[in-house]
Design an enzyme around this catalytic site. Structure first.
Site, PDB file in Angstrom:
ATOM      1  N   SER A  11       1.166  -0.792  -0.148  1.00 26.94           N
ATOM      2  CA  SER A  11      -0.384  -0.316  -0.085  1.00 26.94           C
ATOM      3  C   SER A  11       0.810   1.339   0.157  1.00 26.94           C
ATOM      4  O   SER A  11       1.315   1.315   0.748  1.00 26.94           O
ATOM      5  CB  SER A  11      -0.668   0.051   0.665  1.00 26.94           C
ATOM      6  OG  SER A  11      -1.520   1.486   1.487  1.00 26.94           O
ATOM      7  N   HIS A  36      -1.452  -1.591  -4.080  1.00 28.14           N
ATOM      8  CA  HIS A  36      -2.369  -0.823  -3.531  1.00 28.14           C
ATOM      9  C   HIS A  36      -2.411   0.614  -3.044  1.00 28.14           C
ATOM     10  O   HIS A  36      -1.264   0.853  -3.173  1.00 28.14           O
ATOM     11  CB  HIS A  36      -2.525  -2.221  -2.528  1.00 28.14           C
ATOM     12  CG  HIS A  36      -3.787  -1.868  -1.694  1.00 28.14           C
ATOM     13  ND1 HIS A  36      -4.993  -2.817  -1.896  1.00 28.14           N
ATOM     14  CD2 HIS A  36      -4.547  -0.816  -0.880  1.00 28.14           C
ATOM     15  CE1 HIS A  36      -5.235  -2.249  -1.742  1.00 28.14           C
ATOM     16  NE2 HIS A  36      -5.003  -0.872  -0.780  1.00 28.14           N
ATOM     17  N   ASP A  38      -4.467   3.315  -1.845  1.00 24.32           N
ATOM     18  CA  ASP A  38      -5.734   3.187  -1.352  1.00 24.32           C
ATOM     19  C   ASP A  38      -6.838   5.067  -1.295  1.00 24.32           C
ATOM     20  O   ASP A  38      -6.183   6.275  -0.775  1.00 24.32           O
ATOM     21  CB  ASP A  38      -5.280   3.285   0.588  1.00 24.32           C
ATOM     22  CG  ASP A  38      -5.532   1.914   0.832  1.00 24.32           C
ATOM     23  OD1 ASP A  38      -6.099   1.000   0.335  1.00 24.32           O
ATOM     24  OD2 ASP A  38      -4.323   1.799   1.206  1.00 24.32           O
ATOM     25  N   MET A  40      -9.319   7.379  -0.410  1.00 23.79           N
ATOM     26  CA  MET A  40     -10.673   7.973   0.549  1.00 23.79           C
ATOM     27  C   MET A  40     -10.759   9.778   0.367  1.00 23.79           C
ATOM     28  O   MET A  40     -10.193  10.090   0.262  1.00 23.79           O
ATOM     29  CB  MET A  40      -9.204   7.498   1.670  1.00 23.79           C
ATOM     30  CG  MET A  40      -8.781   6.239   2.195  1.00 23.79           C
ATOM     31  SD  MET A  40      -8.037   6.426   3.545  1.00 23.79           S
ATOM     32  CE  MET A  40      -6.846   4.536   3.886  1.00 23.79           C
ATOM     33  N   HIS A  69      -8.288   0.463  -4.446  1.00 26.97           N
ATOM     34  CA  HIS A  69      -9.096   0.471  -3.315  1.00 26.97           C
ATOM     35  C   HIS A  69      -9.772   1.880  -3.403  1.00 26.97           C
ATOM     36  O   HIS A  69      -9.606   2.535  -2.655  1.00 26.97           O
ATOM     37  CB  HIS A  69      -8.326   0.449  -2.766  1.00 26.97           C
ATOM     38  CG  HIS A  69      -9.276  -0.624  -1.129  1.00 26.97           C
ATOM     39  ND1 HIS A  69      -8.599  -0.593   0.046  1.00 26.97           N
ATOM     40  CD2 HIS A  69     -10.513  -0.172  -1.110  1.00 26.97           C
ATOM     41  CE1 HIS A  69      -9.793  -0.857   0.817  1.00 26.97           C
ATOM     42  NE2 HIS A  69     -10.514  -0.834   0.321  1.00 26.97           N
ATOM     43  N   MET A  71     -12.139   3.790  -1.920  1.00 24.33           N
ATOM     44  CA  MET A  71     -12.839   3.878   0.229  1.00 24.33           C
ATOM     45  C   MET A  71     -14.161   5.367  -0.112  1.00 24.33           C
ATOM     46  O   MET A  71     -13.431   6.255   0.731  1.00 24.33           O
ATOM     47  CB  MET A  71     -12.011   3.684   1.177  1.00 24.33           C
ATOM     48  CG  MET A  71     -11.628   2.199   1.761  1.00 24.33           C
ATOM     49  SD  MET A  71     -10.090   2.460   2.553  1.00 24.33           S
ATOM     50  CE  MET A  71      -8.654   2.668   0.609  1.00 24.33           C
ATOM     51  N   MET A 144     -11.659  -7.031   4.048  1.00 20.95           N
ATOM     52  CA  MET A 144     -10.832  -6.183   5.118  1.00 20.95           C
ATOM     53  C   MET A 144     -10.498  -6.566   6.346  1.00 20.95           C
ATOM     54  O   MET A 144     -11.271  -7.102   6.997  1.00 20.95           O
ATOM     55  CB  MET A 144     -11.447  -4.433   5.751  1.00 20.95           C
ATOM     56  CG  MET A 144     -11.544  -3.767   4.345  1.00 20.95           C
ATOM     57  SD  MET A 144     -10.344  -3.230   3.608  1.00 20.95           S
ATOM     58  CE  MET A 144      -9.585  -2.547   4.648  1.00 20.95           C
ATOM     59  N   ASP A 178      -7.216  -6.859   2.813  1.00 22.39           N
ATOM     60  CA  ASP A 178      -5.981  -5.416   3.186  1.00 22.39           C
ATOM     61  C   ASP A 178      -6.278  -4.971   4.604  1.00 22.39           C
ATOM     62  O   ASP A 178      -7.295  -4.745   4.932  1.00 22.39           O
ATOM     63  CB  ASP A 178      -6.414  -4.507   2.836  1.00 22.39           C
ATOM     64  CG  ASP A 178      -6.280  -3.464   2.560  1.00 22.39           C
ATOM     65  OD1 ASP A 178      -5.492  -2.556   3.119  1.00 22.39           O
ATOM     66  OD2 ASP A 178      -6.949  -2.674   1.851  1.00 22.39           O
TER      67      ASP A 178
HETATM   68  C1  DX5 Z   1      -6.546   1.445   5.393  1.00 22.09           C
HETATM   69  C2  DX5 Z   1      -6.245   1.008   3.892  1.00 22.09           C
HETATM   70  C3  DX5 Z   1      -4.988  -0.151   3.640  1.00 22.09           C
HETATM   71  C4  DX5 Z   1      -3.987   0.238   4.675  1.00 22.09           C
HETATM   72  C5  DX5 Z   1      -3.077  -0.692   4.581  1.00 22.09           C
HETATM   73  O1  DX5 Z   1      -8.397   1.873   5.541  1.00 22.09           O
HETATM   74  O2  DX5 Z   1      -7.222  -0.420   3.087  1.00 22.09           O
HETATM   75  O3  DX5 Z   1      -5.039  -0.777   2.496  1.00 22.09           O
HETATM   76  O4  DX5 Z   1      -2.802   1.119   4.386  1.00 22.09           O
HETATM   77  O5  DX5 Z   1      -1.870  -0.345   5.112  1.00 22.09           O
HETATM   78  P1  DX5 Z   1      -1.170  -2.039   6.941  1.00 22.09           P
HETATM   79  O6  DX5 Z   1      -0.951  -3.314   6.134  1.00 22.09           O
HETATM   80  O7  DX5 Z   1       0.023  -0.362   7.450  1.00 22.09           O
HETATM   81  O8  DX5 Z   1      -2.402  -1.747   7.272  1.00 22.09           O
HETATM   82 ZN    ZN Z   2      -6.792  -0.924   0.980  1.00 14.44          ZN
END
Ligand code: DX5
Ligand code: ZN
Length: 236
Positions: A11, A36, A38, A40, A69, A71, A144, A178
């Site tokens: 990530s 990956h 993320d 958000m 991903h 979110m 998750m 994840d």
């Molecule tokens: C959280 C993300 C994950 C996160 C993973 O909402 O979707 O991808 O960044 O990070 P670690 O491996 O540090 O939990």
């Molecule tokens: Zn993620």
């Protein structure tokens, strides 16, 4: 135990954003299979992260597929922008879909903008059984192992039951986990049937990223040295 090859999708949320291009190259050189990303939106989750221009910039330097991903509360509206930015896999959350029909509309919308690998995510607090009817329509299921929103959280072992359930339905696509994954728990994910493991903190904060990736994949033992540098990892 899954007989599939395990893919590691570090990530980028845990990387140094001031050097994102170098961080992409470094993690690819260390053995990452996917990257990956993320996304958000400050609504589905309180955190706010990477928009399409950054994803496009990452795509410009990346050799590995982008595992995006989402979110976000409005994945359908954002799909085209992320597809154009270079997303290979695009994953939305079941929680934001309006039931089965709504999820089907999102899946079709993703395909209409050219996404060939559509993912469906189930968050930490959500039961997995309601997605049964959708398993034949997606390429990837993301379970998750935390509640989405921040990096650096602790792995929740009970989420493994959802992974086992998805495989027990006969799902043959990619099954991704994840959140909080590292050398100490990755074998549990693999044994449950996951074949794509996301790791942010455990890769980017490791003293040796290549060794951490090998250990998460199961190609190397996980000595203490491969653990993250600090127990209290900062939240990204
Ligand atoms: C959280 C993300 C994950 C996160 C993973 O909402 O979707 O991808 O960044 O990070 P670690 O491996 O540090 O939990
Ligand atoms: Zn993620």
């Amino acid at each position: 135990m899954s007989s599939r090859a395990t893919l590691i999708s570090p990530s980028l949320l845990a990387c140094d954003f001031t050097r994102i291009g170098e961080e992409v190259r470094a993690v690819e050189a260390a053995g990452a299979d996917w990257l990956h990303v993320d996304v958000m939106d400050g609504h589905y989750v309180p955190n706010l992260t990477l928009g399409p221009p950054i994803v496009k910039a990452v795509h410009g330097v990346a050799k590995r597929p982008l595992d995006v991903h989402l979110m976000v509360t409005n994945p359908l509206e954002l799909a085209e922008a992320y597809a154009k930015a270079g997303a290979d896999t695009l994953t939305f959350h079941w929680e934001v879909a309006d039931g089965i029909a709504g999820a089907r509309e999102i899946i079709q919308g993703f395909r209409d903008v050219g996404i060939r690998s559509v993912g469906l995510a189930v968050d930490g607090g959500t039961p997995v059984e309601p997605i049964a009817e959708l398993l034949g329509s997606v390429d990837l299921v993301l379970i998750m192992s935390i509640q989405a929103g921040f990096g650096g959280q602790s792995f929740q072992e009970h989420q493994l039951d959802k992974v086992r359930w998805v495989r027990a339905q006969g799902f043959q696509g990619h099954l991704e986990m994840d959140g909080g994954i590292g050398p100490a728990n990755a074998h549990l994910c693999r044994e449950a049937g996951a074949d794509v493991l996301v790791a942010g903190t455990a890769v980017y904060k490791a003293p040796d990223m290549a060794q951490a990736i090998r250990a998460i994949r199961g190609d190397a033992p996980s000595p203490k040295s491969s653990q993250t540098r600090s127990v209290e990892a900062p939240q990204s």
